[in-house]
Design a protein around this motif. Structure first.
Motif, PDB file in Angstrom:
ATOM      1  N   ALA A 136      54.417  42.043  47.253  1.00 39.60           N
ATOM      2  CA  ALA A 136      53.182  41.310  47.536  1.00 39.60           C
ATOM      3  C   ALA A 136      52.355  41.979  48.625  1.00 39.60           C
ATOM      4  N   THR A 137      53.007  42.727  49.505  1.00 40.91           N
ATOM      5  CA  THR A 137      52.285  43.364  50.608  1.00 40.91           C
ATOM      6  C   THR A 137      51.992  44.840  50.332  1.00 40.91           C
ATOM      7  N   ARG A 138      52.236  45.272  49.105  1.00 37.69           N
ATOM      8  CA  ARG A 138      51.902  46.652  48.730  1.00 37.69           C
ATOM      9  C   ARG A 138      50.456  46.726  48.239  1.00 37.69           C
ATOM     10  N   ARG A 139      49.821  47.864  48.552  1.00 33.90           N
ATOM     11  CA  ARG A 139      48.487  48.098  48.016  1.00 33.90           C
ATOM     12  C   ARG A 139      48.567  48.121  46.494  1.00 33.90           C
ATOM     13  N   ILE A 140      47.494  47.696  45.858  1.00 35.33           N
ATOM     14  CA  ILE A 140      47.468  47.598  44.399  1.00 35.33           C
ATOM     15  C   ILE A 140      47.814  48.926  43.727  1.00 35.33           C
ATOM     16  N   ASN A 141      47.311  50.034  44.271  1.00 30.16           N
ATOM     17  CA  ASN A 141      47.563  51.333  43.627  1.00 30.16           C
ATOM     18  C   ASN A 141      49.002  51.814  43.783  1.00 30.16           C
ATOM     19  N   ARG A 142      49.820  51.049  44.499  1.00 29.14           N
ATOM     20  CA  ARG A 142      51.239  51.390  44.626  1.00 29.14           C
ATOM     21  C   ARG A 142      52.110  50.514  43.720  1.00 29.14           C
ATOM     22  N   LEU A 143      51.468  49.725  42.878  1.00 24.69           N
ATOM     23  CA  LEU A 143      52.185  48.888  41.914  1.00 24.69           C
ATOM     24  C   LEU A 143      52.049  49.482  40.512  1.00 24.69           C
ATOM     25  N   SER A 144      53.054  49.254  39.679  1.00 27.22           N
ATOM     26  CA  SER A 144      52.989  49.714  38.286  1.00 27.22           C
ATOM     27  C   SER A 144      51.967  48.903  37.508  1.00 27.22           C
ATOM     28  N   GLY A 145      51.647  49.363  36.295  1.00 29.90           N
ATOM     29  CA  GLY A 145      50.696  48.632  35.460  1.00 29.90           C
ATOM     30  C   GLY A 145      51.152  47.217  35.165  1.00 29.90           C
ATOM     31  N   GLY A 146      52.444  47.059  34.862  1.00 27.25           N
ATOM     32  CA  GLY A 146      52.978  45.728  34.594  1.00 27.25           C
ATOM     33  C   GLY A 146      52.909  44.825  35.805  1.00 27.25           C
ATOM     34  N   GLU A 147      53.176  45.410  36.976  1.00 25.74           N
ATOM     35  CA  GLU A 147      53.107  44.627  38.217  1.00 25.74           C
ATOM     36  C   GLU A 147      51.666  44.231  38.531  1.00 25.74           C
ATOM     37  N   GLN A 148      50.740  45.143  38.292  1.00 29.47           N
ATOM     38  CA  GLN A 148      49.330  44.810  38.516  1.00 29.47           C
ATOM     39  C   GLN A 148      48.882  43.687  37.584  1.00 29.47           C
ATOM     40  N   GLN A 149      49.372  43.707  36.347  1.00 32.83           N
ATOM     41  CA  GLN A 149      48.994  42.637  35.428  1.00 32.83           C
ATOM     42  C   GLN A 149      49.584  41.307  35.876  1.00 32.83           C
ATOM     43  N   ARG A 150      50.758  41.323  36.435  1.00 33.86           N
ATOM     44  CA  ARG A 150      51.355  40.094  36.977  1.00 33.86           C
ATOM     45  C   ARG A 150      50.523  39.556  38.144  1.00 33.86           C
ATOM     46  N   VAL A 151      50.044  40.468  38.990  1.00 32.87           N
ATOM     47  CA  VAL A 151      49.176  40.054  40.097  1.00 32.87           C
ATOM     48  C   VAL A 151      47.889  39.433  39.544  1.00 32.87           C
TER      49      VAL A 151
END
Length: 227
Positions: A136-151
Motif C-alpha cells: 500500500a505504501t509503494r509507488r504505483i510504478n513499483r506494483l505489477s499490472g495485477g496489483e495496480q488493477q487491484r488498487v
C-alpha cells in the motif's frame, strides 16, 4: 432491485455525410447484487455504452436513470463522485502517489459518509482486494499490472458507491490474475451487494457473470442471457 436503467438510449457519431448508429433505443436495467458482463466484437459500442452509463459522455437521445431519477437532474459530476466507481483497463492511477494515497484521494472528494479514520479505511479496502500494508505504501510504478488493477478496484469501491463499472479490466493481465480479479467482482456483487457491470471480449469470462448482455451489431442493441 433495479438501481440503474436506460430508456431509449441512442448514440451516433459522424460518418462522412451521415451519422453511424452505435446504440439504438437501448432499454436495459441493472440490479443490485448482480454481476453483469457486456460482450461484443471490437468497435461494436461496448465502451461507448459504459461511458454513457458512467456519465463520461452524454447520449444523443434517451435517458439514464438512477433509482428512477435522470442522472442529469442529479448532476453528472455528483453522479460520478457519489454513485459510481469506474475501473479502466489502463488503471488511470496517479503515478507519483502510492497505492494508499490513490485510494485516499478518491475518499476525500466523495459526499458519501465514510466512518472512522480515512487512512485506516483505505488500508482496509486495499487489504480486501489483496494489497497489504507494505504494498500500500509503494509507488504505483513499483506494483505489477495485477496489483495496480487491484488498487484501481479499491479506489472504485472505497467511496461506498452502489455501482461499479469496469472497461476490459482483465485485458492487460495474465490468465491467473484475471481469474482473481473476476472473483473480486463476484464478491462485490454477491456479498457486498454492489451492481457490477464489466465490458469484456472474453466469452469465458462472460460465462462467470450472472447476466451477459451481448451487443448485436445488426440492431445496435442488447440481447440478454442469464447464466
Amino acid at each position: 432491485m433495479t438501481i440503474l436503467e436506460t430508456k431509449d438510449l441512442t448514440f451516433t457519431y459522424p460518418d462522412g455525410d451521415s451519422r453511424k448508429i452505435i446504440l439504438n433505443d437501448v432499454n436495459v436495467g441493472f440490479e443490485i447484487g448482480k454481476f453483469y458482463t457486456i460482450l461484443g466484437p471490437s468497435g461494436s459500442g461496448k465502451t461507448t455504452f459504459l461511458s454513457l452509463i458512467a456519465a463520461l459522455d452524454t447520449p444523443e437521445k434517451g435517458e439514464i436513470l438512477l433509482n428512477g431519477e435522470n442522472i442529469g437532474k442529479i448532476g453528472l459530476e455528483k453522479f460520478r463522485r457519489d454513485h459510481i466507481g469506474i475501473i479502466f483497463q489502463s488503471y488511470n492511477l496517479i503515478p507519483y502517489m502510492n497505492a494508499l494515497e490513490n485510494v485516499m484521494v478518491a475518499m476525500s472528494i466523495t459526499d458519501n459518509k465514510i466512518d472512522g479514520d480515512l487512512k485506516q479505511n483505505a488500508l482496509r479496502v486495499l487489504e480486501s482486494v489483496g494489497i497489504d500494508g507494505t504494498k500500500a505504501t509503494r509507488r504505483i510504478n513499483r506494483l505489477s499490472g495485477g496489483e495496480q488493477q487491484r488498487v484501481a478496484i479499491a479506489r472504485a469501491i472505497s467511496t461506498n458507491v452502489e455501482i461499479i463499472v469496469a472497461d476490459e479490466p482483465t485485458g492487460n493481465l495474465d490468465g491467473k490474475t484475471s481469474e482473481t480479479i473476476i472473483e473480486i467482482f463476484k464478491e462485490l456483487a454477491h456479498k457486498q451487494k454492489k451492481c457490477v457491470i464489466m465490458v469484456t471480449h472474453s466469452e469465458k469470462i462472460a460465462q462467470q457473470s450472472d447476466v451477459i448482455l451481448k451487443l448485436n451489431t445488426d440492431i445496435q442493441n442488447f440481447e440478454a442471457h442469464t447464466n
